[in-house]
Structure formats: structure tokens, C-alpha cells
Scaffold this motif. Structure first.
Motif, PDB file in Angstrom:
ATOM      1  N   UNK A 159      10.559   3.508   1.577  1.00  0.00           N
ATOM      2  CA  UNK A 159       9.988   2.704   2.648  1.00  0.00           C
ATOM      3  C   UNK A 159      10.014   1.265   2.158  1.00  0.00           C
ATOM      4  N   UNK A 196       9.190  -1.756   3.105  1.00  0.00           N
ATOM      5  CA  UNK A 196       8.120  -2.752   3.172  1.00  0.00           C
ATOM      6  C   UNK A 196       6.904  -2.369   2.341  1.00  0.00           C
ATOM      7  N   UNK A 197       6.916  -1.173   1.745  1.00  0.00           N
ATOM      8  CA  UNK A 197       5.775  -0.720   0.960  1.00  0.00           C
ATOM      9  C   UNK A 197       6.018  -0.956  -0.528  1.00  0.00           C
ATOM     10  N   UNK A 229       3.872   8.698  -1.859  1.00  0.00           N
ATOM     11  CA  UNK A 229       4.405   9.430  -0.697  1.00  0.00           C
ATOM     12  C   UNK A 229       4.917  10.822  -1.081  1.00  0.00           C
ATOM     13  N   UNK A 271       2.355  13.572  -0.543  1.00  0.00           N
ATOM     14  CA  UNK A 271       1.743  13.738   0.780  1.00  0.00           C
ATOM     15  C   UNK A 271       1.456  15.185   1.154  1.00  0.00           C
ATOM     16  N   UNK A 328      -3.794   8.874   5.555  1.00  0.00           N
ATOM     17  CA  UNK A 328      -3.636   7.822   6.557  1.00  0.00           C
ATOM     18  C   UNK A 328      -4.432   6.582   6.187  1.00  0.00           C
ATOM     19  N   UNK A 336      15.612   3.824  10.948  1.00  0.00           N
ATOM     20  CA  UNK A 336      16.477   4.497   9.991  1.00  0.00           C
ATOM     21  C   UNK A 336      15.972   5.917   9.799  1.00  0.00           C
ATOM     22  N   UNK A 349       3.244   8.500  10.153  1.00  0.00           N
ATOM     23  CA  UNK A 349       2.462   7.388   9.622  1.00  0.00           C
ATOM     24  C   UNK A 349       3.155   6.691   8.453  1.00  0.00           C
ATOM     25  N   UNK A 350       3.775   7.466   7.569  1.00  0.00           N
ATOM     26  CA  UNK A 350       4.326   6.868   6.350  1.00  0.00           C
ATOM     27  C   UNK A 350       5.810   6.533   6.424  1.00  0.00           C
ATOM     28  N   UNK A 351       6.545   7.135   7.359  1.00  0.00           N
ATOM     29  CA  UNK A 351       7.981   6.836   7.431  1.00  0.00           C
ATOM     30  C   UNK A 351       8.350   6.091   8.702  1.00  0.00           C
ATOM     31  N   UNK A 392       5.757   2.156   9.234  1.00  0.00           N
ATOM     32  CA  UNK A 392       6.133   0.940   8.506  1.00  0.00           C
ATOM     33  C   UNK A 392       7.405   0.284   9.035  1.00  0.00           C
ATOM     34  N   UNK A 404       6.375  -1.742  12.702  1.00  0.00           N
ATOM     35  CA  UNK A 404       5.291  -2.720  12.848  1.00  0.00           C
ATOM     36  C   UNK A 404       5.833  -4.071  13.325  1.00  0.00           C
ATOM     37  N   UNK A 405       6.894  -4.538  12.684  1.00  0.00           N
ATOM     38  CA  UNK A 405       7.418  -5.863  13.036  1.00  0.00           C
ATOM     39  C   UNK A 405       8.002  -5.939  14.440  1.00  0.00           C
TER      40      UNK A 405
END
Lengths: 253, 358
Positions: free
Chosen positions: A92, A94-95, A103, A106, A115, B260, B279-281, B284, B287-288
Motif C-alpha cells: 500500500x 501511501x502507508x 497488514x 490482519x 480498522x 490497482x 479498509x486496508x487495500x 488508501x 482517499x485522494x
């Protein structure tokens, strides 16, 4: 026996017959490398093993259990035991590196907990430990897209280590990296295989890497296994059968 | 070995069967489209071109029996034409015989459809060069324009207040729209919903509702809500809100559809559940674009809020309508200039913000 694949077929909706009756077995602790041209079914094979896709027919047995058509919670439990590393790293972007590694955990975290991203200290220290295994713990707070390709792939490996996997799948993990970095990434796989005892199944292109790291090799052509055995036994003739008559072996150093 | 052959034969017949079914389906679609094409051509030629232009009728004669007769004629012609596999629709759905006749009919009929549509359009819009350049008309326009360019500044403070009201209507509508839009957009993203039949049904129903809501212009929503909650800024705000949710949900879900797939695959390979994968893939990555769409929508809403004011949605539009009704063009001039100025500023600001966050 960790993994047993029997007469596996996969036909995509488009009609492509990607796997045509593939059968093989993997013992615990092996470093199995799958070779073959692009489009020979290597990626499909890996995705059938961790069930990112569902095989059309045949049997996949993981740890003595038939996982070919399982669904839902049961499938999640199996996926948690199988790590996967991809050609395009699939972080990811941006993280931070740290949250990318977390991750990997999870599956065993509660949904709500994951979350709001409030993790216990154990999770954090485990993540740092995984980052240390691939020698990149100093980058923990950096955004993932600020890293180089090789570093990103190491983060991706750390993410899969977070799962404590019994089996680690790698889908052409070095295909978009330069030769020197490729070798160092492969060394991390070797380290995980030898020190943690994790079984590794890896798709590769370069025979020099195959000879150096594999304990056993499977070659696919057009969805069928045409060679199975020791990496040292792949001679000129076998090479031409696998990669076609015009192919020539390229050395990378 | 024989078993393997058997499997392969089975697969081949499966694929073949699939192709045949697709082909059948394509022909059915072609027949329906051909019926429509023929029906459309007869109606346009008869009603728009023959009645309106040649006979110059003011009130067109209308009878259901006639239309039903035309419809049956088109069913016969359309079906038999499509079954020869040389029609335009056969070509469009890829079930045509590739020969000279097909090439000729598609080209001729394609041009025929385009031409009658254009000619009918010309007749229906009553295009008239004469009235555009008549001296009476030009004089009136001249008077109006000169008033607009000599704005009356006496009402500046009132207009400013109304303008601020408009901007706030737009802002509040945009802000309140965000949470419901977010939730809806996940349920209208094809890639998240196509996995099983129930979720796909939800996806489909939601899409239809959204399309319906979006196809009703904010202006009409404002009329509905000004009856519902009374004339004023509140009615205008709800009208914008409804339309914003419907159109942004589409943009948001398209952003979700174009993410993606790699990270999604990677996270679901770790054994994460559905909510965690989203939520995690997914989140993010979107958002933009979401932020950017929302800011752009605020900009659009300011523009729309002025229009909505015309039908009683409050703000500067309502004021514009009042002065226009009194034919006080110099005041109208001031208001128009202020609207143009604010719209220009909003456009600039939103573009700058969107540039900055990417």
C-alpha cells in the motif's frame, strides 16, 4: 507431505486453458522453483495453491486437507498459513513500511481493532522482528513508495513473514529488479527457508538463480509439467524443450 | 492418459457450447435493434419530415392504432432483415455474414439514419437565421446588454449577503453528502460486489436508483423540495444534496473500480476478511480521488445553487429572479457580474486545491 496437487485444471472464463492436469507434491522444508515461459501457467498454479482463484477441476491438498473448493472462514484460515510475494510488490504505497508489514497479520486480528489501527505491543515487536529478518527495520516509519524496488520487495517479504507461514509462495519476486538486487532478495528467501524452515515455492526466470537456490525444479509448458527434478540436471537439451528452440541461456552476474 | 483426453474433450465441448449460446444471444439483440431502427426511421420520416415539413401541420395527428401498425410492420421488416445476417445491427453485434451486401447495407443505412436524424433535428428545433438577425431582436438585445454593462451598485450589500447564502448552501450540501456517498459508493462498485448473486443484486438495484435520481436535474429537485419544505435556502440545499449524492456516488464507485488490483490481491492473500481488505487495500487508494471529487463538486454546487435560486431555492438566484421580473436590468447586471466573479474564484480555488493534494 505439506502440499499435494493432483490433476489440476484451470480454465478461465475467457476460455484460456491455463493448467492442464498438473500433479506434484511438496515436502516440508523444500525450496521448489517453477520455471517456464510467460503464459505457461506458473502464476495460475500459485494462485490455485493459495486459492486466490478456484481451480476448475483436480485436487489441492494442503497439510493433509483438501482445500480445492473451500470457502469463507475455512478458506481464510488456510490463506493465513500461506504467505505470498508478488512481482509488483503490491504494497500500500501511501502507508508506512510498518503498517504494510502489520497488514500481514490482519487475518488473526479483530476487524474493529484493525480498522482503528490500535495494535498491541506484541504485534509491533513482531513486525519489527520481521523487518529485521530482511534487514530493513531502520525504514519502518518511511512511506512505502519512497523505497527502492528491492527494499519494497523486502517489505513485502516481511509482510508475508508476519503470517508465520507454513508455505511461502513467490510469484516472480525478482522479475522487476536488477541482477544484484535479485540475488540479494533470493538470499532472503534462502535464509527464510533454511533458518525458519519455511517451505518455499517460487516462480523464476533466470536459470542461474534456479541452479543456485532451488532444491527441486518443476518446468511448465503450456499448462503441463514437462520436467521435474534436480536443478543440476537441466542441460542444454532440457533448456531448449522448456524455453523453445531459439532460446539461449543468458548469464546474469 | 485416456482420462485426460476425456477431460479435455469435455472442456472443449463446454467452450463450444458457450460460444454458440453467445452467438444466439447476439442474433436476438440484433433483431431487437433492427426492429427499433426500422420503427425509428418510419416514425421520423413520417412525423417529423413529412407531417411537419411537407404538410406544415401545427398539431400532429396522433393515433395509437397507426403507431401499433407501424410497430408491427417494423417487427416484420426488422426480423426478416436481421435473419438475412446482412443488417446494420448484425454487424454491430458481430453476427453478420461478411460479404458485399452487408458492407453496402451497413454503410447506406448508417448514413440514412444519421441524415434523417439531423434533418428531423433541424426541423424540430425550428432553426431560423431570420429571427437571429432581425432588427427588432437586435435592438432589444442591445438595450439589455448595455444595461448589464452599467450595473447598479445600490443593491451591492443585499446581493453580497445573498451570494454568501448561496455559497453556504453549496458548502453544506457538499459536506452532508460525504458520509452517505461514501457508504453507497462501496455498494455500487462492480469489483467489490460481483462475487455473489445477492451483492450483485444490491449493486444493480442501487445503480438503477442512483441513475434515476441523477437523471432528474437539481432544478426539478428544487421545485419538488420547495413544495415539500417550503421555498427558501433549505429547499435548495436538499435539492443539491440529493443530486450530489447520486452523482458523486457514481464518481466514487468508478474510482473504486479503477484501483490497482495488486494490493487487494496481496491483502486478501494474507487471510484478511472482506471488511479488512476494503479498509486496508481499497480505502488508501481512493482517499485522494474522493477528496478531489468532493472539492470539485463544491465548485459545481455553487454554480448550481445560483440556478436553483431561480425556482425558489434561496440565495442569489432568487434575488436575480426578482429583479428580472421587475425588468430592472441594471440590478440584474450587477448580480450577473457577481455570480460570474464568484464562480471564477471558486473554479480557481478548487483547481488549485486539487492540484495541491495530488
Amino acid at each position: 507431505m505439506l502440499l499435494k496437487v493432483q490433476n489440476l485444471h484451470k480454465i478461465y472464463k475467457s476460455g484460456t486453458h491455463a493448467l492442464k492436469g498438473v500433479s506434484f507434491e511438496v515436502e516440508e522444508g523444500e525450496f521448489l522453483v517453477v520455471i517456464g515461459l510467460s503464459g505457461s501457467g506458473k502464476s495460475t498454479l500459485l494462485r490455485c495453491i493459495n486459492r486466490l482463484i478456484e481451480p476448475t477441476s483436480g485436487i489441492v491438498e494442503f497439510n493433509g486437507k483438501d482445500i480445492t473448493h473451500i470457502k469463507g472462514e475455512e478458506l481464510r484460515k488456510v490463506k493465513m498459513q500461506i504467505g505470498m510475494v508478488f512481482q509488483q510488490f503490491n504494497l500500500i504505497k501511501r502507508k508506512t513500511v510498518l503498517s504494510n508489514v502489520i497488514n500481514g497479520k490482519l487475518g488473526s486480528l479483530k476487524t474493529f481493532e484493525s480498522i482503528i489501527e490500535k495494535y498491541s505491543d506484541e504485534v509491533y515487536s513482531e513486525a519489527y522482528k520481521c523487518l529485521e529478518t530482511v534487514g530493513i527495520s531502520d525504514k519502518a516509519k518511511v512511506r512505502a513508495d519512497a523505497l527502492s524496488g528491492g527494499q519494497q520487495q523486502r517489505v513485502a517479504i516481511a509482510r508475508s513473514l508476519m503470517q508465520n507461514p507454513k508455505l511461502l509462495l513467490a510469484d516472480e519476486p525478482v522479475a522487476s529488479l536488477d541482477p544484484a538486487t535479485s540475488n540479494s532478495i533470493m538470499q532472503y528467501f534462502e535464509k527464510i527457508n533454511k533458518e525458519l524452515g519455511t517451505t518455499v515455492i517460487c516462480n523464476l526466470h533466470f536459470l542461474s538463480l534456479v541452479r543456485r537456490y532451488a532444491t527441486r525444479v518443476i518446468a511448465l509448458r503450456a499448462g503441463e509439467i514437462i520436467y521435474e527434478g534436480s536443478p543440476r540436471d537441466i542441460d542444454e537439451n532440457w533448456f531448449k524443450t522448456i524455453y523453445g528452440e531459439e532460446a539461449e541461456e543468458v548469464e546474469i552476474r | 492418459m485416456s482420462k485426460q483426453l476425456e477431460v479435455e474433450a469435455q472442456l472443449k465441448s463446454f467452450i463450444e457450447e458457450n460460444r454458440r449460446r453467445e452467438h444466439k444471444y447476439g442474433l436476438l439483440q440484433a433483431i431487437l435493434l433492427d426492429i427499433f431502427f426500422v420503427f425509428y426511421s418510419i416514425l421520423v420520416v413520417q412525423r417529423a419530415i413529412y407531417y411537419k415539413y411537407f404538410l406544415d401541420l401545427r398539431d400532429l395527428p396522433f393515433s395509437w392504432t397507426q403507431i401499433i401498425i407501424i410497430f408491427f410492420i417494423s417487427i416484420v421488416i426488422g426480423t426478416s432483415w436481421a435473419l438475412t445476417r446482412t443488417s446494420l445491427s448484425c454487424k454491430l453485434f458481430g453476427v453478420a455474414n461478411e460479404n458485399k451486401t452487408t458492407k453496402w447495407t451497413t454503410e447506406l443505412f448508417g448514413w440514412f439514419l444519421f441524415d434523417i436524424t439531423f434533418i428531423a433535428g433541424w426541423i424540430v428545433t425550428k432553426i431560423s437565421i431570420v429571427s437571429l438577425f432581425s432588427s427588432d431582436g437586435l435592438n432589444g438585445a442591445g438595450r439589455l446588454f448595455s444595461a448589464l454593462f452599467h450595473p447598479q451598485f445600490g443593491i451591492f450589500d443585499d446581493a453580497l449577503f445573498a451570494m454568501i447564502e448561496t455559497i453556504y448552501i453549496a458548502l453544506v450540501a457538499t459536506l452532508i453528502s460525504i458520509p452517505p456517498t461514501l457508504i453507497i459508493s462501496f455498494f455500487t462498485a462492480r469489483n467489490l460486489m460481483r462475487e455473489n448473486k445477492i451483492t450483485f443484486a444490491i449493486y444493480y438495484v442501487l445503480r438503477i436508483i442512483l441513475n434515476f435520481v441523477r437523471s432528474i436535474e437539481p432544478l426539478i429537485w428544487a421545485i419538488i423540495f420547495s413544495v415539500w419544505v417550503g421555498i427558501g435556502p433549505f429547499a435548495g440545499m436538499i435539492a443539491l444534496l440529493v443530486h450530489t449524492i447520486a452523482s458523486n456516488a457514481k464518481l466514487y464507485s468508478e474510482a473504486i473500480e479503477s484501483i490497482e488490483q495488486g494490493p487487494v490481491e496481496a491483502i486478501s492473500a494474507t487471510g484478511a476478511n472482506k471488511v479488512q481488505v476494503v479498509w486496508h487495500a481499497v480505502v488508501p487508494q481512493i482517499v485522494l480521488p474522493f477528496l478531489s471529487f468532493t472539492i470539485y463538486r463544491w465548485d459545481i454546487n455553487v454554480r448550481m445553487a445560483t440556478i436553483i435560486g431561480l425556482v425558489g431555492g434561496g440565495g442569489i438566484g432568487t434575488m436575480l429572479m426578482q429583479y428580472q421580473g421587475l425588468a430592472r436590468w441594471r440590478e440584474v447586471g450587477l448580480i450577473v457580474i457577481m455570480i460570474a466573479f464568484v464562480v471564477w474564484i471558486m473554479d480557481y480555488i478548487s483547481a488549485k486545491i486539487r492540484e495541491a493534494i495530488y
